[in-house]
Design a protein around this motif. Structure first.
Motif, PDB file in Angstrom:
ATOM      1  N   ARG A 149     -13.177  -0.988   0.921  1.00 46.39           N
ATOM      2  CA  ARG A 149     -12.379  -1.829   1.342  1.00 46.39           C
ATOM      3  C   ARG A 149     -12.786  -3.122   0.282  1.00 46.39           C
ATOM      4  NH1 ARG A 149      -8.011  -1.371   4.957  1.00 46.39           N
ATOM      5  NH2 ARG A 149      -8.871  -3.172   5.982  1.00 46.39           N
ATOM      6  N   VAL A 150     -11.658  -4.205  -0.145  1.00 45.09           N
ATOM      7  CA  VAL A 150     -12.010  -5.711  -0.409  1.00 45.09           C
ATOM      8  C   VAL A 150     -11.081  -6.565  -0.102  1.00 45.09           C
ATOM      9  CG1 VAL A 150     -11.111  -6.310  -2.982  1.00 45.09           C
ATOM     10  CG2 VAL A 150     -11.547  -4.490  -2.793  1.00 45.09           C
ATOM     11  N   ASP A 151     -11.739  -7.432   0.039  1.00 44.90           N
ATOM     12  CA  ASP A 151     -11.366  -9.430   0.239  1.00 44.90           C
ATOM     13  C   ASP A 151     -10.607  -9.924  -0.584  1.00 44.90           C
ATOM     14  OD1 ASP A 151     -12.125  -8.766   3.222  1.00 44.90           O
ATOM     15  OD2 ASP A 151     -13.369  -9.633   3.257  1.00 44.90           O
ATOM     16  N   MET A 152      -9.825 -10.984  -0.531  1.00 43.95           N
ATOM     17  CA  MET A 152      -9.717 -11.177  -1.911  1.00 43.95           C
ATOM     18  C   MET A 152      -9.757 -12.615  -1.482  1.00 43.95           C
ATOM     19  SD  MET A 152      -6.464  -9.152  -3.346  1.00 43.95           S
ATOM     20  CE  MET A 152      -5.596 -10.525  -4.279  1.00 43.95           C
ATOM     21  N   VAL A 153     -10.303 -14.027  -1.801  1.00 44.08           N
ATOM     22  CA  VAL A 153     -10.014 -15.457  -2.004  1.00 44.08           C
ATOM     23  C   VAL A 153      -9.125 -15.399  -3.376  1.00 44.08           C
ATOM     24  CG1 VAL A 153     -12.006 -15.626  -2.844  1.00 44.08           C
ATOM     25  CG2 VAL A 153     -11.035 -17.287  -1.829  1.00 44.08           C
ATOM     26  N   GLU A 154      -8.132 -16.959  -3.419  1.00 39.69           N
ATOM     27  CA  GLU A 154      -7.379 -17.327  -4.227  1.00 39.69           C
ATOM     28  C   GLU A 154      -7.065 -18.618  -3.524  1.00 39.69           C
ATOM     29  OE1 GLU A 154      -4.863 -18.751  -6.626  1.00 39.69           O
ATOM     30  OE2 GLU A 154      -6.596 -16.499  -7.291  1.00 39.69           O
ATOM     31  N   GLN A 155      -7.110 -19.548  -4.347  1.00 41.23           N
ATOM     32  CA  GLN A 155      -6.797 -21.194  -3.421  1.00 41.23           C
ATOM     33  C   GLN A 155      -5.300 -20.800  -3.522  1.00 41.23           C
ATOM     34  OE1 GLN A 155      -8.348 -24.624  -6.331  1.00 41.23           O
ATOM     35  NE2 GLN A 155      -6.737 -23.471  -7.542  1.00 41.23           N
ATOM     36  N   ASN A 156      -3.769 -20.397  -4.189  1.00 38.08           N
ATOM     37  CA  ASN A 156      -3.139 -20.094  -4.396  1.00 38.08           C
ATOM     38  C   ASN A 156      -2.898 -19.736  -3.414  1.00 38.08           C
ATOM     39  OD1 ASN A 156      -0.258 -19.937  -5.082  1.00 38.08           O
ATOM     40  ND2 ASN A 156      -0.644 -20.859  -7.441  1.00 38.08           N
ATOM     41  N   PRO A 157      -1.506 -19.719  -2.896  1.00 34.00           N
ATOM     42  CA  PRO A 157      -1.369 -18.951  -1.299  1.00 34.00           C
ATOM     43  C   PRO A 157      -0.049 -17.974  -1.918  1.00 34.00           C
ATOM     44  CG  PRO A 157      -0.971 -21.185  -0.608  1.00 34.00           C
ATOM     45  CD  PRO A 157      -1.514 -21.051  -1.810  1.00 34.00           C
ATOM     46  N   GLN A 158       0.222 -18.694  -3.190  1.00 32.05           N
ATOM     47  CA  GLN A 158       1.893 -17.861  -3.821  1.00 32.05           C
ATOM     48  C   GLN A 158       1.575 -17.209  -4.190  1.00 32.05           C
ATOM     49  OE1 GLN A 158       1.578 -21.537  -4.114  1.00 32.05           O
ATOM     50  NE2 GLN A 158       3.770 -21.449  -2.263  1.00 32.05           N
ATOM     51  N   PHE A 159       0.186 -16.641  -5.319  1.00 32.19           N
ATOM     52  CA  PHE A 159      -0.112 -15.922  -5.906  1.00 32.19           C
ATOM     53  C   PHE A 159      -0.741 -14.958  -4.849  1.00 32.19           C
ATOM     54  CE2 PHE A 159      -2.688 -18.723  -9.428  1.00 32.19           C
ATOM     55  CZ  PHE A 159      -1.119 -17.919  -9.804  1.00 32.19           C
ATOM     56  N   LEU A 160      -0.674 -15.083  -3.596  1.00 28.03           N
ATOM     57  CA  LEU A 160      -2.163 -13.710  -2.991  1.00 28.03           C
ATOM     58  C   LEU A 160      -0.396 -13.234  -2.045  1.00 28.03           C
ATOM     59  CD1 LEU A 160      -4.314 -15.134  -0.916  1.00 28.03           C
ATOM     60  CD2 LEU A 160      -4.822 -13.736  -2.295  1.00 28.03           C
ATOM     61  N   GLU A 161       0.644 -13.921  -2.154  1.00 29.30           N
ATOM     62  CA  GLU A 161       1.888 -13.244  -1.292  1.00 29.30           C
ATOM     63  C   GLU A 161       2.356 -12.657  -2.693  1.00 29.30           C
ATOM     64  OE1 GLU A 161       4.466 -13.567   1.428  1.00 29.30           O
ATOM     65  OE2 GLU A 161       2.153 -14.281   2.086  1.00 29.30           O
ATOM     66  N   SER A 162       2.705 -12.402  -3.692  1.00 27.51           N
ATOM     67  CA  SER A 162       2.981 -12.273  -4.791  1.00 27.51           C
ATOM     68  C   SER A 162       2.072 -10.936  -5.399  1.00 27.51           C
ATOM     69  CB  SER A 162       2.490 -13.038  -5.986  1.00 27.51           C
ATOM     70  OG  SER A 162       3.418 -14.037  -6.436  1.00 27.51           O
TER      71      SER A 162
END
Length: 240
Positions: free
Chosen positions: A90-103
């Motif tokens: 399993r992998v969690d992701m942390v990214e300040q730009n929510p648009q990147f996470l949507e992409s």
């Protein structure tokens, strides 16, 4: 020669985080965008990182677990897709730009998204707090230049609590040649080797392995990978 205290006293301007967030808000959610126009290095980058992880999995002293990884500064999920999801359950992701996470949801594909991805955290590393004892690996690549020295240390102090007893923090970063280099375009800094090692030390981390990235085009910063463990495990895994 500048002293340790002089290097550590270098402080970005008060709009450091705001300017960085604004820069990335204008970057297209593509591999080329994530890599600053150097998408051609991705395959070489992933291959070297995968080689390092496989060596850690087969370590005779303290083999690394393959349960849960955290991708810090994940962007659209390039590292999650080609490296971490291939090697961890399993992998969690942390990214300040929510648009990147949507992409990332589209970029990763349905299979990886449903079978491999845990949580996606839309927050900057300066504010992120990993769940205690959750991760076998916390992977930080080409993102620490967006943290001030103070937040850098505080982030890694929190990461120490976020890894499992036999877990590691892996850093893959550009290294400048002698002094901090400030990029006002994307609001980031590139640190010299000495300063990075001092910040790791200040956070209570020991480097048990350091590997130079090979095969990148000339003209780019030198890149190193660092395998870090909390200081109380300073003898574990060293000398491999």
């Amino acid at each position: 020669m500048e002293t340790s205290n002089e290097r550590l006293s270098l402080t970005p301007n008060e709009n450091f985080y705001k300017d960085g967030a604004e820069y990335w808000s204008k970057i297209p959610p593509t591999v080329d965008g994530m890599l600053g126009g150097f998408s051609e290095i991705s395959t070489t980058d992933i291959h070297s990182s995968k080689t390092l992880l496989k060596q850690l999995f087969t370590s005779t002293k303290q083999p690394l677990g393959r349960g849960y990884a955290l991708d810090c500064g994940a962007g659209i999920g390039r590292i999650t897709k080609f490296l971490l999801s291939d090697l961890f359950d399993r992998v969690d992701m942390v990214e300040q730009n929510p648009q990147f996470l949507e992409s990332a949801k589209k970029y990763l594909g349905k299979t990886i998204l449903e079978k491999k991805i845990g949580q996606m955290f839309p927050v900057g590393l300066q504010d992120f707090r990993p769940e205690p004892g959750k991760y076998d690996v916390i992977w930080c690549q080409w993102v620490l230049g967006h943290l001030t020295d103070e937040d850098f240390v505080a982030f890694f102090e929190r990461c120490k609590l976020g890894i499992k007893p036999k877990g590691v923090i892996i850093v893959k970063e550009n290294i400048s040649s002698g002094q901090v280099e400030v990029d006002t375009t994307d609001s980031s800094v590139t640190r010299p080797m000495g300063l990075l090692r001092e910040l790791f030390d200040k956070a209570g981390l020991d480097c048990c392995r350091m590997v130079k990235q090979l095969g990148f085009p000339k003209g780019l910063f030198t890149v190193y990978m660092f395998v870090l463990r909390p200081r109380h495990e300073e003898n574990v895994g060293s000398g491999e």
